[in-house]
Design an enzyme around this catalytic site. Structure first.
Site, PDB file in Angstrom:
ATOM      1  N   LYS B  20       6.421  -3.217   8.266  1.00 15.87           N
ATOM      2  CA  LYS B  20       5.319  -2.283   8.512  1.00 15.87           C
ATOM      3  C   LYS B  20       4.391  -2.785   9.615  1.00 15.87           C
ATOM      4  O   LYS B  20       4.083  -2.059  10.553  1.00 15.87           O
ATOM      5  CB  LYS B  20       4.522  -2.076   7.223  1.00 15.87           C
ATOM      6  CG  LYS B  20       5.321  -1.400   6.129  1.00 15.87           C
ATOM      7  CD  LYS B  20       4.498  -1.157   4.892  1.00 15.87           C
ATOM      8  CE  LYS B  20       4.045  -2.446   4.233  1.00 15.87           C
ATOM      9  NZ  LYS B  20       5.170  -3.268   3.734  1.00 15.87           N
ATOM     10  N   ASP B  90      -2.747   0.428   7.759  1.00  7.30           N
ATOM     11  CA  ASP B  90      -1.713  -0.506   7.338  1.00  7.30           C
ATOM     12  C   ASP B  90      -1.960  -0.827   5.871  1.00  7.30           C
ATOM     13  O   ASP B  90      -3.054  -1.230   5.506  1.00  7.30           O
ATOM     14  CB  ASP B  90      -1.803  -1.787   8.179  1.00  7.30           C
ATOM     15  CG  ASP B  90      -0.730  -2.793   7.791  1.00  7.30           C
ATOM     16  OD1 ASP B  90       0.351  -2.372   7.353  1.00  7.30           O
ATOM     17  OD2 ASP B  90      -0.994  -4.000   7.935  1.00  7.30           O
ATOM     18  N   GLY B 458     -10.827   7.369 -46.013  1.00 10.20           N
ATOM     19  CA  GLY B 458     -10.907   6.287 -46.997  1.00 10.20           C
ATOM     20  C   GLY B 458     -12.251   5.581 -47.002  1.00 10.20           C
ATOM     21  O   GLY B 458     -12.482   4.669 -47.796  1.00 10.20           O
ATOM     22  N   SER B 529     -14.255  13.865 -38.560  1.00  9.08           N
ATOM     23  CA  SER B 529     -14.923  14.264 -37.305  1.00  9.08           C
ATOM     24  C   SER B 529     -15.107  13.068 -36.374  1.00  9.08           C
ATOM     25  O   SER B 529     -16.222  12.595 -36.168  1.00  9.08           O
ATOM     26  CB  SER B 529     -16.262  14.963 -37.588  1.00  9.08           C
ATOM     27  OG  SER B 529     -17.058  14.252 -38.507  1.00  9.08           O
TER      28      SER B 529
END
Lengths: 265, 638
Positions: B20, B90, B458, B529
């Site tokens: 690159k 780049d 619970g 909830s």
């Protein structure tokens, strides 16, 4: 205004407003050069004529006389609040550094004492990516550690206009609103908006300054451009780099990296 | 002469060492874009290190990058073709530096994907291509580099290009061009090549000249993202950016999520001579309104038609950048434009393997992986899915100070809740009651209120609600308990356990409880909830008479009780999205009462609640120090 300039302007104003919304307290470095004066103009646009943070000149007392005169005139004409912050003397710098780099280091040290005094969390800096290879790697919001140093090997991710706006206690952010502008963009904008600039940019006796710095380490380049139109025409064809007249950049291969990693602008 | 048009921003991506940086050095040199002295400078640098001339030194400005011959951070450099100005971005190819790659690539208009002709498609080739997809970059050219190393073989080129094209097609991308190049030798960059007469297409510069800079989206509905509100003397200016669409003086601006609206009286500007009548996508603007409505940073202005959705639940396709894995129940700060909100990961839908493109189920997402998750915000937020508005449909996540992930928003399977927040029928009028709250209170000897029990399964919600009700009833209070059993069988029998159905379940319970409280009852509700936003909405249904009671016991305690055997089933995977196991529980931010069932017996807890309720609903027999919240007399005029 040309639409591409309008686009650059809008992006910079967005950055300035982001900083103002999320970083406090702020200050802006105004070196009196073309870039930071254009940045100051953008700040006034962003806040509808106001400048809601102090402007700071890191003063080495080595600026050229014309620069000081230009500062005084604009301060009066635009009714600005400018802090003239003295930089520590060259004798206190690391004596191992080459001379020009050492001279430039005074600004870094001046900035450190400024930050300590004003407890600034954010500092606007008018640097641009196209000036220099290291500045090309900068982020728009760039965090600095306690001693002002730049950890360029681990920069934060930055994309989609989402910026790092918080840093740990004692650290600060460099904010770069005109990072994406090029030298020619600045001149076209300066011309379009009729922003005043220091006369040293215009050629006298075949020479002009392309970049302004301290008189001991800055030199004019060959040029016949005596107004902004001619400067733009010159830049469209030149192959000389903008900072060719800045001695500290090239004393050694890594001199600018050493300056920047220790906190230079 | 070329126009001073917008610059084309091109990102160069690809696997590490596929060339690159060399390609960029070559592009700059061949378009005559390097400053004088740059070549000499690089020659000197290379000589000092004892290496042959290295093109990548043009961009690798850090000493560390030159010494290790690896690009660490993204950089940008300009060059000019005969057509236009380009900024080359780049992006580092090394896996370690993915966050830097994205920081560079996210801004690009187009991409060049570099593939080594000899090595072919590699891990980072695929990953980078996938990221281009996630970043929404659609103009793509592939270059098959180092073609000189394969002796300019057309057979090899065909095979590698087929591999790349196949992969791109499988992720919904298309490469407009595939160009054989040698960056080192300069073949097919700015000129042709005398060694590849089998290739008749464009050279790379020709390809770049065919791409266009991304234009701001004027055609999409107006989205004005508010950045800030400035007050100057008498003026109140809302500043922000027109993200999409356009806005004129005189337009009515509708703000989300507040649903407030006002007319634009001016578009502000400095110097004043420039004041425009219309502003368009991409512009940073300031506007004034004809009414003083509440607007703040993060709100979205739109026209009254084509509103953004409103939701507290949304999906996101994310890339994950943090060392700390993303997992269900984790909370992050989400930013969408200027909007900031806390979000909790409700579920991980899938993790994507960019190699095989297989979807995996996973409990967490590791660094550099791509995934799809469902996020739940603490509040209703304005949302535009990416597919409808690419500009607004992007989210980033922060963990404290750090950006840890980002991606595209989708509302697939999530509901636009703007609909359920506003009455569907327009012909709804308030009724004038002839019996007032005060009259009811005098008759019953107490006021009505909602006591909302929340906690893990619970924790003891139902047990306590029943015991508290019995106690209160015996003391002469008119009471009722709403719990899963009596609403799921009738009122909510049409609802299942999906995220949307759970939200709707709680919304209905909140509304019913509010009505019952209005009628004078002391209402106790017993629902897990789990989400604050749902509880906040229930509070909104009965403001001033709503009490959030946190029935507190940790997961370990609740799981050890496991009276209904549900935890066991959830652990065995027989129940999905079970709160505390694979779905999060948000403990109340600021509950009105905390009841610790882990450290206190039932009797103590019952007495604690009964005493709290009596303090808040008793008429006359309450404490005299004003502990009774002042009752807002509901307006009889409606």
């Amino acid at each position: 205004m040309e639409s591409y300039l309008k686009d650059l302007e809008s992006k910079s104003i967005y950055i300035i407003r982001e900083a103002y919304a999320s970083v406090e307290p702020l200050a802006m470095l105004w070196s009196i050069g073309k870039d930071s004066t254009a940045m100051l103009w953008l700040v006034r646009k962003a806040f509808f004529g106001r400048v809601p943070f102090p402007l700071v000149l890191l003063d080495t007392e080595q600026e050229m006389d014309e620069v000081y005169a230009f500062r005084d005139k604009l301060t009066k004409d635009w009714d600005l609040e400018v802090i003239n912050h003295p930089c520590p003397p060259e004798e206190e710098m690391d004596q191992d550094l080459p001379p020009a780099t050492r001279a430039a280091m005074r600004k870094t040290e001046g900035l450190k004492t400024l930050l300590a005094e004003k407890k600034c969390k954010g500092i606007f800096c008018g640097i641009r990516r196209d000036e220099q290879g290291l500045r090309a790697k900068e982020r728009v919001f760039s965090p600095r550690s306690l001693d002002g140093s730049w950890d360029f090997k681990d920069q934060p991710a930055e994309f989609w206009d989402q910026y790092k706006t918080t840093v740990p206690e004692g650290c600060h952010l460099r904010i770069h609103p005109i990072l994406a502008w090029s030298e020619i963009d600045i001149w076209r904008y300066t011309q379009d908006q009729n922003i005043p600039v220091c006369d040293l940019y215009f050629a006298r006796d075949g020479k002009r300054y392309r970049s302004l710095g301290e008189k001991n380490i800055t030199f004019p380049v060959d040029s016949t451009a005596s107004n902004i139109d001619e400067i733009i025409a010159e830049l469209e064809t030149t192959k000389t780099s903008e900072r060719a007249g800045r001695a500290m950049d090239k004393e050694t291969e890594d001199s600018f990296e050493r300056l920047r990693s220790q906190g230079y602008m | 002469m070329k126009q001073n048009t917008q610059t084309l921003r091109v990102v160069i991506v690809g696997h590490v060492d596929h060339g690159k940086s060399t390609l960029i050095g070559r592009l700059l040199h061949d378009t005559d874009s390097l400053p004088d002295g740059k070549m000499e400078e690089i020659e000197a640098s290379c000589k000092a290190r004892g290496v042959p001339f290295e093109w990548s030194f043009v961009l690798d400005a850090f000493q560390a990058e030159r010494d290790q011959a690896v690009t660490i951070d993204t950089t940008q450099i300009r060059f000019q073709s005969e057509m236009r100005d380009c900024v080359i971005i780049d992006a580092p190819g090394h896996r370690e530096f993915l966050k830097n790659m994205i920081s560079g690539a996210a801004e690009a208009d187009a991409a060049i994907l570099v593939v080594d002709a000899a090595e072919g498609v590699q891990e980072q080739t695929r990953r980078h291509a996938y990221l281009l997809k996630m970043l929404g970059i659609e103009q793509i050219a592939v270059v098959i580099n180092k073609i000189d190393k394969t002796n300019y073989s057309s057979e090899n080129f065909d095979a590698v290009s087929k591999d790349v094209k196949d992969y791109l097609a499988s992720i919904g991308l298309h490469a407009s061009f595939v160009v054989p190049i040698s960056a080192r030798e300069g073949d097919m960059i700015a000129r042709g090549s005398d060694k590849m007469d089998w290739y008749t297409g464009r050279n790379l510069i020709g390809v770049l000249d065919s791409f266009d800079p991304k234009a701001a989206d004027m055609a999409a509905p107006l989205r004005f993202a508010v950045q800030d509100v400035y007050r100057f003397e008498e003026k109140r200016i809302l500043v922000g950016r027109i993200e999409t669409g356009s806005l004129k003086v005189g337009d009515t601006l509708f703000f989300s999520p507040t649903n407030e609206q006002a007319k634009v009286t001016s578009i502000e500007s400095w110097p004043e001579s420039e004041a425009p009548q219309e502003v368009r996508a991409g512009e940073s603007v300031g506007v004034t309104l004809d009414q003083k409505i509440f607007v703040e940073r993060g709100h979205i202005g739109s026209h009254t038609q084509n509103l953004p959705m409103l939701s507290n639940v949304f999906k996101a396709g994310l890339f994950w950048l943090s060392n700390k894995a993303l997992s269900v129940g984790n909370s992050y700060t989400a930013r969408i434009g200027t909007m900031v909100t806390k979000v909790t990961v409700q579920s991980i839908e899938r993790v994507i393997d960019t190699e095989s493109l297989a979807s995996e189920e996973a409990a967490q997402v590791e660094r550099n992986r791509m995934c799809e998750v469902t996020l739940r915000a603490r509040q209703m937020i304005p949302i535009d899915p990416y597919m409808e508005n690419a500009r607004m449909g992007r989210v980033v996540l922060y963990d404290k100070d750090s950006l840890v992930g980002g991606g595209m928003i989708s509302m697939q399977g999530c509901q636009d809740q703007r609909v359920s927040l506003t009455p569907k029928s327009e012909n709804i009028f308030s009724v004038n009651y002839l019996v007032t709250q005060k009259m009811r209170q005098e008759r019953y000897g107490h006021s009505g209120a909602v006591f909302w029990f929340t906690g893990l399964s619970g924790a003891g919600k139902s047990t306590l609600a029943m015991a508290v009700e019995k106690d209160l009833f015996e003391r002469g209070y008119n009471t009722y308990v709403l719990d899963g059993d009596n609403v799921r069988h009738g009122l909510n029998s049409d609802l299942g356990f999906s995220a949307e159905d759970r939200t709707e379940n709680i919304r209905r319970v909140g509304e019913v409880a509010a009505l019952q409280a209005d009628s004078g009852l002391v209402v106790l509700t017993a629902f897990i909830s789990p989400f604050q936003v749902d509880r906040d909405r229930a509070r909104g249904a009965a403001p001033e008479r709503f009490h959030e009671i946190y029935i507190k016991a940790d997961l370990e305690t609740c799981e050890s009780r496991d009276i209904k055997g549900l935890y066991k089933k959830a652990r065995a995977g027989q129940i999905k999205d079970f709160t505390g196991i694979d779905s999060p529980y948000e403990a109340p931010d600021n509950p009105d009462l905390v009841v610790d069932t882990q450290n206190h017996d039932i009797e103590t807890c019952v007495q604690q609640i009964v005493s709290y309720i009596e303090d808040h609903v008793s008429a006359g027999k309450g404490k005299e120090d004003g502990n009774i919240k002042p009752e807002k007399i509901l307006s009889v005029s409606g």
